[in-house]
Motif scaffolding. Sequence first.
Motif, PDB file in Angstrom:
ATOM      1  N   LYS A  58      31.677  41.868  44.284  1.00  0.00           N
ATOM      2  CA  LYS A  58      31.262  41.203  45.524  1.00  0.00           C
ATOM      3  C   LYS A  58      30.207  40.137  45.257  1.00  0.00           C
ATOM      4  CE  LYS A  58      32.372  45.008  48.627  1.00  0.00           C
ATOM      5  NZ  LYS A  58      31.853  46.089  49.463  1.00  0.00           N
ATOM      6  N   ALA A  59      29.231  40.460  44.410  1.00  0.00           N
ATOM      7  CA  ALA A  59      28.140  39.517  44.130  1.00  0.00           C
ATOM      8  C   ALA A  59      28.634  38.269  43.405  1.00  0.00           C
ATOM      9  CB  ALA A  59      27.044  40.210  43.315  1.00  0.00           C
ATOM     10  N   VAL A  60      29.603  38.440  42.515  1.00  0.00           N
ATOM     11  CA  VAL A  60      30.138  37.302  41.760  1.00  0.00           C
ATOM     12  C   VAL A  60      31.189  36.543  42.571  1.00  0.00           C
ATOM     13  CG1 VAL A  60      31.372  36.644  39.633  1.00  0.00           C
ATOM     14  CG2 VAL A  60      29.622  38.402  39.546  1.00  0.00           C
ATOM     15  N   GLY A  61      31.789  37.237  43.547  1.00  0.00           N
ATOM     16  CA  GLY A  61      32.789  36.599  44.392  1.00  0.00           C
ATOM     17  C   GLY A  61      34.177  36.624  43.793  1.00  0.00           C
ATOM     18  N   VAL A  62      34.484  37.711  43.071  1.00  0.00           N
ATOM     19  CA  VAL A  62      35.814  37.869  42.478  1.00  0.00           C
ATOM     20  C   VAL A  62      36.388  39.215  42.906  1.00  0.00           C
ATOM     21  CG1 VAL A  62      35.294  36.397  40.490  1.00  0.00           C
ATOM     22  CG2 VAL A  62      34.913  38.862  40.327  1.00  0.00           C
ATOM     23  N   THR A  63      37.668  39.398  42.678  1.00  0.00           N
ATOM     24  CA  THR A  63      38.297  40.676  43.009  1.00  0.00           C
ATOM     25  C   THR A  63      37.840  41.747  42.021  1.00  0.00           C
ATOM     26  OG1 THR A  63      40.214  40.286  41.599  1.00  0.00           O
ATOM     27  CG2 THR A  63      40.360  39.498  43.893  1.00  0.00           C
ATOM     28  N   PRO A  64      37.915  43.012  42.422  1.00  0.00           N
ATOM     29  CA  PRO A  64      37.536  44.094  41.505  1.00  0.00           C
ATOM     30  C   PRO A  64      38.301  44.054  40.183  1.00  0.00           C
ATOM     31  CG  PRO A  64      37.675  44.946  43.730  1.00  0.00           C
ATOM     32  CD  PRO A  64      38.197  43.530  43.778  1.00  0.00           C
ATOM     33  N   SER A  65      39.587  43.693  40.220  1.00  0.00           N
ATOM     34  CA  SER A  65      40.351  43.649  38.970  1.00  0.00           C
ATOM     35  C   SER A  65      39.847  42.551  38.032  1.00  0.00           C
ATOM     36  CB  SER A  65      41.839  43.464  39.250  1.00  0.00           C
ATOM     37  OG  SER A  65      42.087  42.240  39.906  1.00  0.00           O
ATOM     38  N   VAL A  66      39.402  41.447  38.590  1.00  0.00           N
ATOM     39  CA  VAL A  66      38.854  40.356  37.763  1.00  0.00           C
ATOM     40  C   VAL A  66      37.537  40.791  37.134  1.00  0.00           C
ATOM     41  CG1 VAL A  66      37.895  38.016  37.805  1.00  0.00           C
ATOM     42  CG2 VAL A  66      40.038  38.505  38.981  1.00  0.00           C
ATOM     43  N   VAL A  67      36.698  41.480  37.900  1.00  0.00           N
ATOM     44  CA  VAL A  67      35.430  41.914  37.327  1.00  0.00           C
ATOM     45  C   VAL A  67      35.666  42.966  36.233  1.00  0.00           C
ATOM     46  CG1 VAL A  67      34.544  43.871  38.709  1.00  0.00           C
ATOM     47  CG2 VAL A  67      33.002  42.122  37.961  1.00  0.00           C
ATOM     48  N   VAL A  68      36.696  43.783  36.381  1.00  0.00           N
ATOM     49  CA  VAL A  68      37.027  44.753  35.327  1.00  0.00           C
ATOM     50  C   VAL A  68      37.389  44.007  34.043  1.00  0.00           C
ATOM     51  CG1 VAL A  68      38.737  46.475  34.588  1.00  0.00           C
ATOM     52  CG2 VAL A  68      37.676  46.661  36.835  1.00  0.00           C
ATOM     53  N   ASP A  69      38.190  42.951  34.153  1.00  0.00           N
ATOM     54  CA  ASP A  69      38.538  42.141  32.977  1.00  0.00           C
ATOM     55  C   ASP A  69      37.290  41.525  32.347  1.00  0.00           C
ATOM     56  OD1 ASP A  69      41.233  42.712  33.338  1.00  0.00           O
ATOM     57  OD2 ASP A  69      41.675  40.794  34.327  1.00  0.00           O
ATOM     58  N   MET A  70      36.415  40.997  33.188  1.00  0.00           N
ATOM     59  CA  MET A  70      35.181  40.393  32.684  1.00  0.00           C
ATOM     60  C   MET A  70      34.331  41.438  31.965  1.00  0.00           C
ATOM     61  SD  MET A  70      34.348  38.002  35.989  1.00  0.00           S
ATOM     62  CE  MET A  70      32.685  37.600  35.532  1.00  0.00           C
ATOM     63  N   LEU A  71      34.227  42.616  32.545  1.00  0.00           N
ATOM     64  CA  LEU A  71      33.435  43.687  31.930  1.00  0.00           C
ATOM     65  C   LEU A  71      34.061  44.159  30.627  1.00  0.00           C
ATOM     66  CD1 LEU A  71      32.430  45.686  35.122  1.00  0.00           C
ATOM     67  CD2 LEU A  71      30.983  44.155  33.758  1.00  0.00           C
TER      68      LEU A  71
END
Length: 146
Positions: A58-71
Amino acid sequence: MTVEGSLTNTVGFLLGKLGQQANGQFADRLAPLGLRPRHCAVLELLAGGPRAQLELAKAVGVTPSVVVDMLDELETLDAVRRVRDTADRRRQLIELTSTGLDLRHQTLSLARQNDEELLSAIDPTEVAALRQILGRIAAATGLVEK
């Protein structure tokens, strides 16, 4: 048609083009570290302490699946680690590692180099005024906290 009546003279157009250029140059600077600009927001947010994956998305403004990839990418670099939330064992928190903290410092240095290059055509007084004005606009539009 005069330049004043041109789309290319609008603030939005100029900021957009400068943003593309700045982001591209920043990406080039980050590449040797194995990072991309999108990783920097995560590193910056985690510098304030551990956060849940959904909160980061939410803070970065991406979907949860995108943040999982980033992490996943940041975890490969040993920049972050996932830990169980002691208050809610079903939830994972993401925290910065010492490597992640070091990468965050390096990205800040690279961002400053990028700024110096981008702003080399104006004097320090103008740079300070530009930062202040852009900060006010960003706060007024909700992009940053006031």
